[in-house]
Design a protein around this motif. Structure first.
Motif, mmCIF file in Angstrom:
data_model
loop_
_atom_site.group_PDB
_atom_site.id
_atom_site.type_symbol
_atom_site.label_atom_id
_atom_site.label_comp_id
_atom_site.label_asym_id
_atom_site.label_seq_id
_atom_site.Cartn_x
_atom_site.Cartn_y
_atom_site.Cartn_z
ATOM 1 N N UNK A 1 -5.877 11.572 14.202
ATOM 2 C CA UNK A 1 -5.356 12.853 14.656
ATOM 3 C C UNK A 1 -3.911 13.112 14.286
ATOM 4 N N UNK A 2 -3.266 12.138 13.654
ATOM 5 C CA UNK A 2 -1.848 12.291 13.316
ATOM 6 C C UNK A 2 -1.611 12.126 11.812
ATOM 7 N N UNK A 3 -2.501 12.687 11.031
ATOM 8 C CA UNK A 3 -2.325 12.705 9.581
ATOM 9 C C UNK A 3 -2.200 14.148 9.121
ATOM 10 N N UNK B 1 2.176 11.291 7.587
ATOM 11 C CA UNK B 1 1.013 10.585 8.106
ATOM 12 C C UNK B 1 1.533 9.494 9.037
ATOM 13 N N UNK B 2 1.169 9.539 10.301
ATOM 14 C CA UNK B 2 1.605 8.506 11.250
ATOM 15 C C UNK B 2 0.717 7.280 11.072
ATOM 16 N N UNK B 3 1.330 6.093 10.999
ATOM 17 C CA UNK B 3 0.588 4.849 10.763
ATOM 18 C C UNK B 3 0.884 3.837 11.863
ATOM 19 N N UNK B 4 0.014 2.821 11.941
ATOM 20 C CA UNK B 4 0.075 1.888 13.069
ATOM 21 C C UNK B 4 0.833 0.595 12.777
ATOM 22 N N UNK B 5 1.423 0.485 11.599
ATOM 23 C CA UNK B 5 2.153 -0.741 11.276
ATOM 24 C C UNK B 5 3.267 -0.441 10.289
ATOM 25 N N UNK B 6 4.405 -1.106 10.488
ATOM 26 C CA UNK B 6 5.488 -0.999 9.507
ATOM 27 C C UNK B 6 5.074 -1.781 8.266
ATOM 28 N N UNK B 7 5.144 -1.137 7.109
ATOM 29 C CA UNK B 7 4.708 -1.767 5.865
ATOM 30 C C UNK B 7 5.889 -2.470 5.199
#
Length: 465
Positions: free
Chosen positions: A299-301, A311-317
């Motif tokens: 829901x956060x892309x 695009x919101x993501x769940x981990x720092x790359x």
């Protein structure tokens, strides 16, 4: 009194009366105004920011031209209040020119409208085509399309080509555009990202025209990053240069929507050896994943900003080295298996995790299968003598050079396991000492895969020394 005396008094009175009338006529002469609208604004210190805005938006000549215009002129305080609406706007220089121009044109009527010509609930059309409404119910107010009710603080400042009414707020024809930084600031779960951007001095970079695609880690993602290093209790503990490159690894040039994604690599704004852009792996098969282990938050892309998309993501790359790039690529599982074979006395993983830089010609899974098929006794990599496997792997690694495809030239190249020859006469090819002709697989998903310590080019055949 004699007739002669009466005549003298009459002529004297007539003379004095004529002189008085002449004097009164002189007092009532209409003053001719020589200054245009810009001149008038420039001479009033309360409008200095307005004049600066007109210059930036290239509208000075429009308000100097002959004609009859009406300008609702925001004071300096009004402009400062506008800048205060957006944390990213510290001065007029931070306001996009196209936005500023539309806002300024919203303050100009193509008619001469002094206060006596205005009526209650009167609708007027501005030079940008949008409407304003006059409200005389309590003083003189201007209602904008966005619901503002702005007061006229000084009316009827006349110019030779129109009239100025000073107002106490900048009129807005629509909602102010939100750039990527604005979106992040307005999203509570991205507050640590905002702090990181501020620490790395990257706020202004994401306010630029772009367009940019930003993969934005949540607060939980940043906390997990801090928890991964015992010495990182807060963002202040992360070296600024490290934090900067990590953040830039989350930014890609262009406006890339989720529907545009494919199994490939994209160049980020982070850089590696020779200032080459670091590659970010994108996978869509079986679900969207970035860098091998980061996923978009449902829901956060595709959050659109004025200068790109978030695009919101769940981990720092974390920027990947050549080993991690190979590990994360399903097309290199055989290569990874070969490098990590427990029979090795050479620690390839440790070597290729070093500073390098390395240029690696990486055989695909199909290339390794063809190698196994070439020997009836080789059913798996475990059947290949370890000395042979060791020599073969070293033959694919160039140490001390980060060579992108466009930097390849015809001639011999020394690898860790011998000499290969680059031949560009019929495409990008490699000639081996065993007389093979091997193709470098040119494409965004197969070559110029840039890591922090080297670059990978996929090849269609295992190189044999």
């Amino acid at each position: 009194m004699t007739l002669k005396s009466i005549k003298k008094v009459f002529y004297l009175s007539l003379f004095l009366g004529f002189g008085l009338l002449t004097s009164c006529d002189d007092d009532n002469d209409t003053k001719i105004i020589e200054e245009n609208l810009v001149d008038i604004a420039s001479s009033d210190s309360n409008f200095s920011v307005l004049v600066q805005a007109l210059v930036k938006a290239d509208l000075v000549s429009a308000l100097e031209a002959d004609g009859a215009l009406t300008v609702f002129a925001p004071t300096n305080e009004a402009f400062q209040a506008l800048l205060d609406k957006k944390p990213a706007w510290n001065s007029l220089d931070d306001v996009p020119v196209d936005v500023l121009k539309e806002v300024l044109l919203y303050h100009v009527l193509p008619i001469y409208a002094p206060s006596q010509n205005l009526s209650d609930n009167q609708g007027v059309t501005t030079l940008n085509g949008a409407a304003l409404t006059i409200d005389l119910s309590s003083g003189v107010k201007i209602e904008s399309a966005t619901g503002q009710s702005v007061s006229v603080t000084q009316a009827d400042i006349l110019a030779k080509n129109g009239v100025i009414h000073a107002i106490n707020e900048v009129l807005l024809p629509g909602e102010l555009p939100k750039d990527i930084t604005d979106l992040a600031i307005a999203t509570p779960d991205l507050s640590i990202l905002v702090q990181a951007l501020q620490k790395a001095n990257l706020v202004s970079a994401l306010q630029a025209d772009g367009p940019f695609t930003v993969f934005a880690p949540t607060n939980a993602a940043f906390q997990a990053l801090l928890d991964s290093n015992a010495s990182w209790n807060s963002l202040d503990d992360i070296p600024v240069d490290v934090l900067t490159n990590v953040l830039l690894f989350h930014v890609v040039s262009g406006n890339i929507k989720s529907t545009d994604l494919s199994d490939t690599y994209v160049n980020t704004l982070a850089t590696g050896p020779n200032s080459e852009p670091l590659s970010l792996q994108v996978e869509v098969t079986g679900g969207i994943e970035f860098n091998g282990d980061s996923s978009p938050v449902s829901g956060l892309i595709d959050i659109e900003a004025s200068n790109g998309v978030v695009h919101v993501i769940d981990k720092v790359m974390m920027p990947a080295n050549v080993v991690t790039l190979a590990l994360n690529n399903a097309g290199f599982t055989s290569l990874v298996a070969a490098l990590t074979d427990s029979r090795h006395t050479t620690d390839f993983v440790s070597i290729l995790s070093g500073d390098g830089p390395f240029t690696i010609f990486a055989p695909t899974n199909a290339a390794f299968q063809a190698l196994l098929d070439s020997n009836a006794s080789w059913n798996s990599l475990a059947d290949v003598p370890i000395a042979t496997l060791d020599a073969v792997l070293k033959y694919h690694v160039v140490n001390g050079a980060n060579v992108q495809a466009d930097q390849l030239t015809n001639g011999d190249v020394t690898t860790l396991g011998g000499t290969i020859t680059i031949d560009l006469t019929s495409g990008a090819q490699i000639q081996t000492s065993s007389m093979q002709t091997v193709n470098i697989l040119v494409g965004t998903a197969t070559n110029d895969v840039q890591g922090t310590n080297g670059v990978i080019h996929a090849v269609d055949t295992v190189l044999l020394p």
